[in-house]
Design a protein around this motif. Structure first.
Motif, PDB file in Angstrom:
ATOM      1  N   SER A   4       0.830  -1.209   0.000  1.00  0.00           N
ATOM      2  CA  SER A   4       0.000   0.000   0.000  1.00  0.00           C
ATOM      3  C   SER A   4       0.863   1.258   0.000  1.00  0.00           C
ATOM      4  N   SER A   5       2.153   1.102   0.324  1.00  0.00           N
ATOM      5  CA  SER A   5       3.065   2.255   0.321  1.00  0.00           C
ATOM      6  C   SER A   5       3.187   2.901  -1.056  1.00  0.00           C
ATOM      7  N   VAL A   6       2.861   2.160  -2.115  1.00  0.00           N
ATOM      8  CA  VAL A   6       3.002   2.728  -3.465  1.00  0.00           C
ATOM      9  C   VAL A   6       2.088   3.933  -3.668  1.00  0.00           C
ATOM     10  N   TYR A   7       1.029   4.069  -2.856  1.00  0.00           N
ATOM     11  CA  TYR A   7       0.116   5.198  -3.023  1.00  0.00           C
ATOM     12  C   TYR A   7       0.743   6.515  -2.602  1.00  0.00           C
ATOM     13  N   GLY A   8       1.816   6.447  -1.828  1.00  0.00           N
ATOM     14  CA  GLY A   8       2.624   7.619  -1.538  1.00  0.00           C
ATOM     15  C   GLY A   8       1.846   8.827  -1.084  1.00  0.00           C
ATOM     16  N   SER A   9       1.974   9.921  -1.837  1.00  0.00           N
ATOM     17  CA  SER A   9       1.340  11.174  -1.441  1.00  0.00           C
ATOM     18  C   SER A   9      -0.101  11.296  -1.926  1.00  0.00           C
ATOM     19  N   ASN A  10      -0.656  10.200  -2.482  1.00  0.00           N
ATOM     20  CA  ASN A  10      -2.085  10.220  -2.844  1.00  0.00           C
ATOM     21  C   ASN A  10      -2.932  10.533  -1.606  1.00  0.00           C
ATOM     22  N   GLU A  11      -3.955  11.337  -1.755  1.00  0.00           N
ATOM     23  CA  GLU A  11      -4.839  11.660  -0.635  1.00  0.00           C
ATOM     24  C   GLU A  11      -6.282  11.250  -0.887  1.00  0.00           C
ATOM     25  N   LYS A  12      -6.599  10.810  -2.104  1.00  0.00           N
ATOM     26  CA  LYS A  12      -7.957  10.352  -2.406  1.00  0.00           C
ATOM     27  C   LYS A  12      -8.174   8.980  -1.777  1.00  0.00           C
ATOM     28  N   LEU A  13      -9.176   8.878  -0.917  1.00  0.00           N
ATOM     29  CA  LEU A  13      -9.475   7.611  -0.257  1.00  0.00           C
ATOM     30  C   LEU A  13     -10.865   7.125  -0.656  1.00  0.00           C
ATOM     31  N   PRO A  14     -11.101   5.804  -0.756  1.00  0.00           N
ATOM     32  CA  PRO A  14     -10.099   4.751  -0.558  1.00  0.00           C
ATOM     33  C   PRO A  14      -9.137   4.657  -1.730  1.00  0.00           C
ATOM     34  N   PHE A  15      -7.972   4.079  -1.477  1.00  0.00           N
ATOM     35  CA  PHE A  15      -6.988   3.874  -2.531  1.00  0.00           C
ATOM     36  C   PHE A  15      -7.500   2.810  -3.505  1.00  0.00           C
ATOM     37  N   SER A  16      -7.418   3.107  -4.783  1.00  0.00           N
ATOM     38  CA  SER A  16      -7.869   2.181  -5.821  1.00  0.00           C
ATOM     39  C   SER A  16      -6.702   1.833  -6.743  1.00  0.00           C
ATOM     40  N   THR A  17      -6.700   0.607  -7.232  1.00  0.00           N
ATOM     41  CA  THR A  17      -5.649   0.199  -8.169  1.00  0.00           C
ATOM     42  C   THR A  17      -5.773   0.921  -9.503  1.00  0.00           C
ATOM     43  N   SER A  18      -6.868   1.624  -9.711  1.00  0.00           N
ATOM     44  CA  SER A  18      -7.015   2.445 -10.922  1.00  0.00           C
ATOM     45  C   SER A  18      -6.388   3.820 -10.756  1.00  0.00           C
ATOM     46  N   ASP A  19      -5.960   4.144  -9.519  1.00  0.00           N
ATOM     47  CA  ASP A  19      -5.311   5.426  -9.260  1.00  0.00           C
ATOM     48  C   ASP A  19      -3.870   5.418  -9.762  1.00  0.00           C
TER      49      ASP A  19
END
Length: 350
Positions: A143-158
């Motif tokens: 899940s660390s790959v999402y890094g500075s993403n702030e949109k939740l929930p994290f999606s594999t399409s992000d």
């Protein structure tokens, strides 16, 4: 089916190998047994599966005394020649690659270890799957790959193009490398982005282990981001169920893949990435309360700022994993934390 499971002296790999063996599959477990954390805990995991510490010798398979369909080999995945010989001899059906150098904070001080263990070792796994084809390669992302993403929930399409630690960058690199080998050589690959896994036999560098140890000793626990953290804590049994369900379902090309609007989590080749988490984020303070309750002892807390490389919140969108495999995490924090604490007290004879 014959499985190679890497990282079987580690937390998740140990549990995955155990479950596969219990259901009757043939398993070869592999681990380098490094000293990132207490190697006695790693040996104890192996001993519990009938692998005697005294019999372990680098490069020589050891037969389990309690499971006729389980063998273990100590091997460094950066040793490509030895790994290639193992693949040639064993002819694996499925590879579940869980060995890696873990830890966000450790990557700030030991970056070169992550290149060796997470990049070079993964390349060797891919090369072995190329020259000794397998039905499916499943590997650990994070899940660390999402890094500075702030949109939740994290999606594999992000998009995941903004890592904030070298550990995260190494895991994103694994996903890109896997896609390349799926494209060039038709290897079905599935990456699993794990979300804060916890439970019995867990890692000593993880919060649950550190908090339990400190509370029992009457020492302060370090609570980062002043307690304003939210994590998608996922119990090990739920994780193992998901890993095996995925392994049983080789990645397929996405028939709806649009090159004009490409989905980062799939491809027109046999490549897929899933989030694997609980999808019910818990406040860190609630997690600490569950530990206090299980121990029957209050924590002394030292509130600190957010650590470099950490994110304030994680939340997994696991809808595609549920849709494709029937994955269903069901373990409550209260049950999961108590299970860990019970194991900890028994293991350390507290």
């Amino acid at each position: 089916m014959k499985y190679l499971v890497t990282g079987t002296a580690g937390f998740i790999g140990f549990h995955v190998a155990q479950k596969l063996v219990e259901r009757g599959d043939e398993v070869v477990g592999l681990d380098v047994i490094n000293d990132y954390y207490d190697i006695q805990l790693k040996f104890a995991r192996l001993e519990s599966e009938g692998i005697s510490k005294e019999k372990i010798e680098v490069g020589k398979p050891v037969q389990s005394s309690s499971h006729p369909n389980y063998r273990f080999i100590q091997l460094d995945l950066s040793d490509k020649d030895s790994l290639m010989k193992l693949f040639e001899k064993e002819k694996f059906d499925v590879v579940i690659h869980l060995a890696a150098q873990a830890g966000v904070r450790y990557s700030l001080t030991h970056p070169e270890v992550y290149i060796q263990s997470n990049i070079i070792a993964f390349l060797n796994i891919l090369e072995c799957c190329r020259f000794h084809p397998v039905k499916h390669l499943v590997y650990a992302s994070s899940s660390s790959v999402y890094g500075s993403n702030e949109k939740l929930p994290f999606s594999t399409s992000d998009s995941v193009d903004h890592p904030i630690s070298l550990y995260a960058a190494s895991k994103k690199s694994n996903e890109l490398m896997a896609h390349t080998y799926s494209h060039l050589f038709g290897i079905p690959t599935t990456g699993l982005r794990f979300f804060t896994v916890y439970g019995p036999w867990g890692r000593p560098d993880m919060a649950l282990f550190l908090f339990t140890e400190a509370i029992l000793k009457g020492k302060p626990i370090q609570v980062f981001n002043h307690g304003k953290m939210r994590r998608d804590f996922t119990y090990i049994d739920d994780i193992v169920e998901g890993v095996i369900k995925v392994a049983d379902r080789p990645a397929q090309p996405n028939p709806n893949f649009d090159p004009q609007n490409p989905d980062p989590g799939s491809g027109k080749v046999p490549y897929k990435v899933y989030n694997i988490g609980n999808s019910s984020p818990i406040l860190l303070m609630d997690y600490i309360q569950a530990i206090e309750k299980a121990l029957g002892k209050d924590a002394i807390m030292e509130f600190l700022p957010l650590q470099p490389g950490d994110v304030p919140a994680s939340h997994a969108d696991v809808s595609d994993l549920i849709r494709d495999t029937g994955y269903k995490p069901e373990t409550s924090i209260e049950f999961g934390v108590k299970s860990f604490v019970d194991w900890y007290l028994d293991y350390y004879k507290k």
